[in-house]
Motif scaffolding. Structure first.
Motif, PDB file in Angstrom:
ATOM      1  N   LEU A 137       7.136 -20.072  47.602  1.00  0.00           N
ATOM      2  CA  LEU A 137       6.296 -18.791  47.965  1.00  0.00           C
ATOM      3  C   LEU A 137       5.543 -18.362  48.171  1.00  0.00           C
ATOM      4  O   LEU A 137       5.286 -17.647  49.290  1.00  0.00           O
ATOM      5  N   PRO A 138       4.806 -19.570  48.889  1.00  0.00           N
ATOM      6  CA  PRO A 138       3.018 -19.727  49.950  1.00  0.00           C
ATOM      7  C   PRO A 138       3.549 -19.313  51.263  1.00  0.00           C
ATOM      8  O   PRO A 138       2.652 -18.709  51.779  1.00  0.00           O
ATOM      9  N   LEU A 139       5.289 -19.460  51.687  1.00  0.00           N
ATOM     10  CA  LEU A 139       5.646 -18.942  52.700  1.00  0.00           C
ATOM     11  C   LEU A 139       5.478 -17.732  52.821  1.00  0.00           C
ATOM     12  O   LEU A 139       4.859 -17.131  53.471  1.00  0.00           O
ATOM     13  N   LEU A 140       6.063 -17.163  51.370  1.00  0.00           N
ATOM     14  CA  LEU A 140       6.638 -15.161  51.868  1.00  0.00           C
ATOM     15  C   LEU A 140       4.861 -14.939  52.030  1.00  0.00           C
ATOM     16  O   LEU A 140       5.286 -13.557  53.005  1.00  0.00           O
ATOM     17  N   LYS A 141       3.358 -15.909  51.287  1.00  0.00           N
ATOM     18  CA  LYS A 141       2.132 -14.901  51.372  1.00  0.00           C
ATOM     19  C   LYS A 141       2.132 -14.971  52.948  1.00  0.00           C
ATOM     20  O   LYS A 141       1.467 -13.721  53.251  1.00  0.00           O
ATOM     21  N   LYS A 142       2.967 -15.422  53.343  1.00  0.00           N
ATOM     22  CA  LYS A 142       1.729 -15.404  55.264  1.00  0.00           C
ATOM     23  C   LYS A 142       2.434 -14.439  55.960  1.00  0.00           C
ATOM     24  O   LYS A 142       1.365 -14.359  57.158  1.00  0.00           O
ATOM     25  N   PHE A 143       4.160 -13.940  55.358  1.00  0.00           N
ATOM     26  CA  PHE A 143       3.916 -13.119  55.687  1.00  0.00           C
ATOM     27  C   PHE A 143       4.109 -11.837  54.904  1.00  0.00           C
ATOM     28  O   PHE A 143       4.653 -10.804  55.321  1.00  0.00           O
ATOM     29  N   GLY A 144       3.293 -11.699  54.785  1.00  0.00           N
ATOM     30  CA  GLY A 144       2.359 -10.526  53.955  1.00  0.00           C
ATOM     31  C   GLY A 144       3.183 -10.363  52.453  1.00  0.00           C
ATOM     32  O   GLY A 144       3.424  -8.817  52.220  1.00  0.00           O
ATOM     33  N   ILE A 145       3.760 -10.877  52.056  1.00  0.00           N
ATOM     34  CA  ILE A 145       4.430 -10.950  50.993  1.00  0.00           C
ATOM     35  C   ILE A 145       3.916 -11.570  49.516  1.00  0.00           C
ATOM     36  O   ILE A 145       3.375 -12.451  49.269  1.00  0.00           O
ATOM     37  N   ASP A 146       2.571 -10.864  49.377  1.00  0.00           N
ATOM     38  CA  ASP A 146       2.137 -11.767  47.949  1.00  0.00           C
ATOM     39  C   ASP A 146       1.642 -11.080  47.037  1.00  0.00           C
ATOM     40  O   ASP A 146       2.121  -8.977  46.817  1.00  0.00           O
ATOM     41  N   GLY A 147       0.885 -10.942  46.274  1.00  0.00           N
ATOM     42  CA  GLY A 147       0.660 -10.286  45.382  1.00  0.00           C
ATOM     43  C   GLY A 147       0.536 -10.830  43.979  1.00  0.00           C
ATOM     44  O   GLY A 147       1.288 -12.236  43.606  1.00  0.00           O
ATOM     45  N   GLU A 148       0.332 -10.339  42.486  1.00  0.00           N
ATOM     46  CA  GLU A 148       0.554 -11.100  41.172  1.00  0.00           C
ATOM     47  C   GLU A 148       2.134 -10.798  40.720  1.00  0.00           C
ATOM     48  O   GLU A 148       1.741 -11.624  40.027  1.00  0.00           O
ATOM     49  N   SER A 149       2.106  -9.949  41.559  1.00  0.00           N
ATOM     50  CA  SER A 149       4.405 -10.276  41.158  1.00  0.00           C
ATOM     51  C   SER A 149       4.375 -10.615  41.872  1.00  0.00           C
ATOM     52  O   SER A 149       5.788 -11.012  41.386  1.00  0.00           O
ATOM     53  N   LEU A 177       6.791  -6.370  57.413  1.00  0.00           N
ATOM     54  CA  LEU A 177       6.423  -8.081  58.013  1.00  0.00           C
ATOM     55  C   LEU A 177       5.537  -8.269  58.147  1.00  0.00           C
ATOM     56  O   LEU A 177       5.555  -7.079  59.762  1.00  0.00           O
ATOM     57  N   GLN A 178       4.822  -9.108  58.224  1.00  0.00           N
ATOM     58  CA  GLN A 178       3.410  -9.339  59.023  1.00  0.00           C
ATOM     59  C   GLN A 178       4.158 -10.509  60.388  1.00  0.00           C
ATOM     60  O   GLN A 178       4.981 -11.378  59.447  1.00  0.00           O
ATOM     61  N   PRO A 179       3.979 -10.545  61.407  1.00  0.00           N
ATOM     62  CA  PRO A 179       4.077 -12.042  62.804  1.00  0.00           C
ATOM     63  C   PRO A 179       3.473 -12.671  62.341  1.00  0.00           C
ATOM     64  O   PRO A 179       2.261 -12.415  61.891  1.00  0.00           O
ATOM     65  N   ILE A 180       3.514 -13.802  61.985  1.00  0.00           N
ATOM     66  CA  ILE A 180       2.581 -14.943  62.077  1.00  0.00           C
ATOM     67  C   ILE A 180       3.150 -15.888  63.463  1.00  0.00           C
ATOM     68  O   ILE A 180       3.954 -16.129  64.436  1.00  0.00           O
ATOM     69  N   GLN A 181       1.931 -16.576  63.565  1.00  0.00           N
ATOM     70  CA  GLN A 181       1.694 -17.233  64.434  1.00  0.00           C
ATOM     71  C   GLN A 181       1.095 -18.673  63.960  1.00  0.00           C
ATOM     72  O   GLN A 181       0.022 -18.884  63.261  1.00  0.00           O
ATOM     73  N   PHE A 182       2.228 -19.454  64.167  1.00  0.00           N
ATOM     74  CA  PHE A 182       2.305 -21.444  62.803  1.00  0.00           C
ATOM     75  C   PHE A 182       2.576 -21.914  63.111  1.00  0.00           C
ATOM     76  O   PHE A 182       3.398 -22.360  63.599  1.00  0.00           O
ATOM     77  N   THR A 183       1.494 -22.158  64.099  1.00  0.00           N
ATOM     78  CA  THR A 183       1.787 -23.622  65.225  1.00  0.00           C
ATOM     79  C   THR A 183       1.254 -24.725  64.994  1.00  0.00           C
ATOM     80  O   THR A 183       1.499 -25.641  65.291  1.00  0.00           O
ATOM     81  N   ASP A 184      -0.151 -24.750  64.395  1.00  0.00           N
ATOM     82  CA  ASP A 184      -0.373 -26.271  63.858  1.00  0.00           C
ATOM     83  C   ASP A 184      -0.447 -26.371  61.944  1.00  0.00           C
ATOM     84  O   ASP A 184      -1.556 -25.514  62.014  1.00  0.00           O
ATOM     85  N   LEU A 300      14.889 -19.511  55.501  1.00  0.00           N
ATOM     86  CA  LEU A 300      13.765 -18.478  56.031  1.00  0.00           C
ATOM     87  C   LEU A 300      12.635 -17.957  56.092  1.00  0.00           C
ATOM     88  O   LEU A 300      12.334 -17.047  56.652  1.00  0.00           O
ATOM     89  N   ALA A 301      12.181 -19.055  56.703  1.00  0.00           N
ATOM     90  CA  ALA A 301      10.994 -18.907  57.673  1.00  0.00           C
ATOM     91  C   ALA A 301      11.530 -17.871  58.939  1.00  0.00           C
ATOM     92  O   ALA A 301      10.962 -16.924  59.543  1.00  0.00           O
ATOM     93  N   LEU A 302      12.603 -18.633  59.901  1.00  0.00           N
ATOM     94  CA  LEU A 302      13.267 -17.863  60.720  1.00  0.00           C
ATOM     95  C   LEU A 302      13.731 -16.147  60.039  1.00  0.00           C
ATOM     96  O   LEU A 302      13.869 -15.314  61.316  1.00  0.00           O
ATOM     97  N   LEU A 303      14.711 -15.754  58.863  1.00  0.00           N
ATOM     98  CA  LEU A 303      14.695 -14.847  59.034  1.00  0.00           C
ATOM     99  C   LEU A 303      13.775 -13.797  59.178  1.00  0.00           C
ATOM    100  O   LEU A 303      13.786 -12.737  59.202  1.00  0.00           O
ATOM    101  N   LEU A 304      12.567 -14.262  58.106  1.00  0.00           N
ATOM    102  CA  LEU A 304      11.125 -13.252  57.805  1.00  0.00           C
ATOM    103  C   LEU A 304      10.399 -12.736  59.341  1.00  0.00           C
ATOM    104  O   LEU A 304      10.253 -12.229  59.836  1.00  0.00           O
ATOM    105  N   THR A 306      12.382 -12.337  62.270  1.00  0.00           N
ATOM    106  CA  THR A 306      13.152 -11.889  62.585  1.00  0.00           C
ATOM    107  C   THR A 306      13.204 -10.489  62.421  1.00  0.00           C
ATOM    108  O   THR A 306      13.670  -9.682  63.069  1.00  0.00           O
ATOM    109  N   LEU A 307      12.706 -10.595  60.763  1.00  0.00           N
ATOM    110  CA  LEU A 307      12.865  -9.327  60.504  1.00  0.00           C
ATOM    111  C   LEU A 307      11.637  -8.316  61.219  1.00  0.00           C
ATOM    112  O   LEU A 307      11.175  -7.419  60.303  1.00  0.00           O
ATOM    113  N   GLY A 308      10.637  -9.391  61.101  1.00  0.00           N
ATOM    114  CA  GLY A 308       8.815  -8.268  61.666  1.00  0.00           C
ATOM    115  C   GLY A 308       9.024  -7.658  62.361  1.00  0.00           C
ATOM    116  O   GLY A 308      10.192  -7.214  62.936  1.00  0.00           O
TER     117      GLY A 308
END
Length: 373
Positions: A137-149, A177-184, A300-304, A306-308
């Motif tokens: 779930l925290p990983l999905l949030k990084k790609f902008g998939i978040d919210g109360e639901s 989806l938002q692109p991410i830079q998550f290297t550190d 899951l991270a690689l798929l999101l 790809t679809l960004g």
């Protein structure tokens, strides 16, 4: 005839979920032959049939053809529809087996997905619901998939072999989806966890916590492990106990490890002390492997990514699991996308095992209620 040309063909029962998920997202039909053709009991297993039924439920207009022996499967994907659903998972695999694939599909539905899954919540094979809740779930949030639901809620726990657990998974829909830079990954600041026990003495959970803390407190003061003892209806149909631990870094990376006791009537009895110790060691092993995404969620991270959007995404991973390596091959055949893979030695990163920096440009997948342009 045009449809036939696009159809991808595979042989064997390996990576069935990956193929069905990517086929559904890319809209490319799929044919899988020789599913366990040489075995005494050929064809699809009950948990695979259950998974195919689940895919059929969340899509609209899919065409699924299976021959009589169950050794050949033809799948023409429909549109991802979503909505409020229920599904009884086969007890031979845990709910995690189904949930992992739903996490990949849910953001691209026409209607927000709200699904109740019943079956085994924690076993020794698939990632448990606890781990997916803590890490995916925290990983999905990084790609902008978040919210109360966006939530995973465990209503009942169910241990193998009989299951009896129930969870609720809800996920909002996103257009892009938002692109991410998550290297550190950053340094680890705290360890959290859950020790659960069902249909055994509540003391079991405390004994696991005690032995895990003995190891983890040598490295970090901030260790808090909840005990979760479910009674009555919410404890499922089989006895068991287990533990799920997560380490969180200052940059929001979450690494996880988990262990469950042997199913009733299978294998030797496990001591809660041993299980707690081994789980703590597994977490340290995962921390050593490192990366910004733990090994269960690499694909899951690689798929999101790809679809960004058509923009560069980067993520630093620990050593790639065999499952992830196969996933990269499938991404290439379904989406014609290649990742740039750079290895980082431990000397460059000053920590842990070898890391891999994965870079790609998203394909600009947009969910216009699924019109493919």
């Amino acid at each position: 005839a045009a449809g036939e040309a696009q159809c991808l063909s595979y042989a064997g029962c390996n990576f069935l979920r990956q193929r069905l998920v990517l086929s559904t997202l890319s809209g490319r039909p799929l044919k899988i032959r020789k599913i366990r053709a040489k075995e005494e009991d050929p064809g699809l297993r009950d948990f695979e049939a259950s998974f195919i039924r689940l895919i059929d439920k969340v899509t609209n207009g899919s065409r699924i053809e299976i021959n009589q022996t169950g050794t050949t499967l033809y799948y023409q994907p429909g549109l991802l529809y979503g909505g409020s659903l229920e599904h009884d998972c086969s007890p031979s695999r845990s709910i995690g087996y189904y949930l992992e694939s739903l996490l990949c599909l849910a953001p691209f539905m026409k209607h927000p997905l709200k699904i109740v899954l019943r079956g085994v919540t924690n076993d020794q094979v698939d990632p448990s619901v606890d781990v997916l809740k803590a890490t995916a779930l925290p990983l999905l949030k990084k790609f902008g998939i978040d919210g109360e639901s966006l939530e995973i809620k465990i209503n009942r726990r169910g241990m193998p072999p009989k299951g009896g657990g129930e969870i609720l998974f809800a996920c909002p829909v996103r257009k892009v989806l938002q692109p991410i830079q998550f290297t550190d990954p950053g340094k680890i600041k705290r360890i959290r966890g859950t020790a659960y026990s069902v249909r055994v003495s509540p003391q079991m959970a405390n004994r696991m916590v005690e032995s895990a803390r003995n190891i983890l407190n040598k490295f970090l003061p901030d260790v808090y492990i909840y005990t979760d003892h479910m009674k009555g209806v919410s404890s499922g149909k089989s006895p068991g106990f287990g533990m799920c631990l997560t380490a969180e870094t200052i940059n929001g990376t979450i690494l996880s490890a988990e262990l469950a006791s042997n199913p009733q009537g299978q294998g030797a009895a496990v001591l809660p002390e041993e299980l707690g110790q081994n789980c703590a060691k597994l977490l340290l092993e995962e921390v050593y492997r490192g990366g910004c995404v733990d090994s269960t969620n690499q694909s899951l991270a690689l798929l999101l990514m790809t679809l960004g959007q058509r923009d560069v995404s980067k993520v630093l991973l620990g050593p790639l699991s065999p499952y992830t390596i196969e996933f990269l091959r499938h991404l290439r055949s379904f989406f014609q996308i290649m990742f740039k893979i750079e290895t980082k030695t431990p000397e460059e990163e000053h920590m842990g095992g070898e890391k891999v920096l994965m870079t790609c440009v998203g394909i600009g997948f947009s969910n216009l209620s699924k019109t493919i342009r």
